[in-house]
Design a protein around this motif. Structure first.
Motif, PDB file in Angstrom:
ATOM      1  N   GLY A  11       0.977  -1.463   0.281  1.00 53.77           N
ATOM      2  CA  GLY A  11      -0.462   0.086  -0.121  1.00 53.77           C
ATOM      3  C   GLY A  11       0.839   1.043   0.110  1.00 53.77           C
ATOM      4  O   GLY A  11       0.655   1.816  -1.003  1.00 53.77           O
ATOM      5  N   GLU A 145      -9.991  -2.482   0.804  1.00 55.96           N
ATOM      6  CA  GLU A 145      -8.923  -2.270   0.687  1.00 55.96           C
ATOM      7  C   GLU A 145      -9.227  -2.162  -1.556  1.00 55.96           C
ATOM      8  O   GLU A 145     -10.226  -2.690  -1.797  1.00 55.96           O
ATOM      9  N   SER A 151      -4.309   0.813  -0.072  1.00 50.88           N
ATOM     10  CA  SER A 151      -5.484   1.844   0.491  1.00 50.88           C
ATOM     11  C   SER A 151      -5.985   2.043  -0.791  1.00 50.88           C
ATOM     12  O   SER A 151      -6.249   2.170  -1.497  1.00 50.88           O
ATOM     13  N   TYR A 153      -9.707   6.412  -1.042  1.00 51.92           N
ATOM     14  CA  TYR A 153      -9.795   7.644  -0.774  1.00 51.92           C
ATOM     15  C   TYR A 153     -10.857   7.548  -0.818  1.00 51.92           C
ATOM     16  O   TYR A 153     -11.917   7.223  -1.299  1.00 51.92           O
ATOM     17  N   ARG A 163      -4.872   8.832   1.909  1.00 50.95           N
ATOM     18  CA  ARG A 163      -5.165   7.832   1.793  1.00 50.95           C
ATOM     19  C   ARG A 163      -6.317   6.488   3.358  1.00 50.95           C
ATOM     20  O   ARG A 163      -6.276   7.706   4.322  1.00 50.95           O
ATOM     21  N   GLY A 165      -6.850   2.972   5.171  1.00 50.92           N
ATOM     22  CA  GLY A 165      -6.624   1.600   4.945  1.00 50.92           C
ATOM     23  C   GLY A 165      -5.563   1.601   4.045  1.00 50.92           C
ATOM     24  O   GLY A 165      -4.580   1.848   4.338  1.00 50.92           O
ATOM     25  N   PRO A 166      -5.272  -0.478   3.723  1.00 52.51           N
ATOM     26  CA  PRO A 166      -6.022  -0.736   3.194  1.00 52.51           C
ATOM     27  C   PRO A 166      -6.339  -1.529   5.036  1.00 52.51           C
ATOM     28  O   PRO A 166      -5.418  -1.798   5.721  1.00 52.51           O
TER      29      PRO A 166
END
Length: 292
Positions: A11, A145, A151, A153, A163, A165-166
Motif C-alpha cells: 500500500g 482495500e 489503500s 481514497y 488515503r 486503509g487498507p
C-alpha cells in the motif's frame, strides 16, 4: 499492464513505480508538452485536461495512480465501459494518467433534454452495470482495500484523506470509521436514545460481514457518459475499491444529499440496506460528515 487483486503490492508504495503503466521517457515528455500546447485548444474543468480529440490527461497532486490501475482492473474483469489507460506515471511527485477521451455527454448535462423513455433505458443499463461490478469475485482474504490490495481514497470521510486503509477485515474498517470508540466509552451527557443507537451501531459494525463487493462509490450523473440512449463510459474511479456490500447504497445517500432526485433514483437501482443505512446515519451523526 495486468492488474491483479493481491496484497503483494504494498500500500505505501502506490504512488511509486509499482503502479506506473507504460512509463517511458517519450510518453512523459509528450504528456508534459501537451499540457502547454495542444491542451490550450480544449476547454477543461478540474484535473481532467483534454490534450487531443481522443485523449485526456488527468494530473494533479491529489490524483493517484490507483485510479488508472482500477480502470484497467474493471476493464479486465467486466464489460463495463471505462476509459482505456494509455500511460500513467509520477513526475516530481505529481501523478499523470493519460486515458481515452470517450465521445459522449455526461448525464448531468443531458438530463433535461432526455425523454422519460430515454432516461429509463439509461437507468436500466446503469442497474446492470452496478450488478456486474458487484458480481466480480473477490480474491481469498480480500478486506476493505483497493483493487490491488492497497489503500483507498474518499474525500467525503472526515479523515479519509490523503488515503485510508487498507483494512484486513470490515470490522477493522468500521473501527477506523468510529475512531476506535467502544460502547463502554459513552458520555453521560447523551440521551438514552442516543446511547442505544450508538450501542446498536457498534454491535452491528463488530458483527460478521459477508465478502466485500467491488464498489465505484461515486455514481453521480457527472460520472456517467452517454451517447443517445446508451451509456458509453463510467468515469472517475478514484473512490473505488472493495467495500462491505452496503457501502454503495449508503454512499449514494451520503454523497447526494443536495441532489435529492438523483439520490432517490440511485437508491432505487441498488439493493436496499435499511439496517446498514440506520447504522451509517448514527455514524455520520457522531463520527462523520455531519458530526455535531
Amino acid at each position: 499492464m495486468a492488474v491483479t487483486a493481491s496484497s503483494d503490492v504494498p500500500g505505501p508504495a502506490e504512488r511509486s513505480k509499482a503502479l506506473e503503466i507504460n512509463n517511458t521517457y517519450l510518453r512523459r515528455f509528450l504528456a508534459r508538452i501537451a499540457l502547454h500546447t495542444t491542451a490550450k485548444f480544449f476547454k477543461h474543468n478540474g484535473p481532467c485536461i483534454p490534450i487531443s480529440k481522443h485523449q485526456i490527461l488527468k494530473t494533479g497532486y491529489s490524483v493517484h495512480l490507483m485510479e488508472a490501475a482500477t480502470m484497467i482492473y474493471v476493464a479486465q474483469n467486466t464489460s463495463i465501459p471505462v476509459p482505456k489507460v494509455y500511460s500513467s506515471f509520477i513526475h516530481k511527485n505529481r501523478a499523470y494518467i493519460i486515458m481515452e477521451r470517450i465521445r459522449g455527454k455526461d448525464l448531468a448535462s443531458a438530463w433535461k433534454s432526455l425523454s422519460k423513455e430515454s432516461l429509463q433505458k439509461i437507468l436500466s443499463q446503469l442497474k446492470d452495470i452496478i450488478q456486474e461490478l458487484r458480481s466480480i469475485e473477490p480474491p481469498p482474504q480480500t478486506g476493505v482495500e483497493s483493487c490491488v490490495g492497497g489503500s483507498l481514497y474518499d474525500s467525503r470521510l472526515p479523515h479519509g484523506t490523503p488515503r485510508l486503509g487498507p483494512f484486513k477485515t470490515p470490522r477493522e474498517f468500521h473501527r477506523w470509521l468510529r475512531n476506535d470508540a467502544e460502547a463502554s466509552q459513552l458520555r453521560d451527557s447523551i440521551t438514552k436514545q442516543e446511547a442505544d443507537d450508538i450501542k446498536a451501531m457498534v454491535a452491528q459494525q463488530d458483527g460478521e460481514w459477508p465478502n466485500p463487493v467491488f464498489t465505484h462509490c461515486d455514481l453521480n450523473p457527472s460520472n456517467i457518459l452517454i451517447r443517445g440512449q446508451e451509456i458509453v463510459g463510467i468515469i472517475d474511479w478514484e473512490f473505488a475499491g472493495w467495500y462491505p456490500p452496503y457501502w454503495e447504497y449508503t454512499s449514494a445517500w451520503r454523497g447526494n444529499i443536495i441532489r435529492r432526485e438523483w439520490q432517490d433514483i440511485l437508491l432505487s437501482l441498488l439493493d436496499p440496506f435499511p439496517e446498514e443505512l440506520d447504522m451509517e446515519r448514527t455514524r455520520c451523526k457522531w463520527w462523520g460528515e455531519w458530526r455535531n
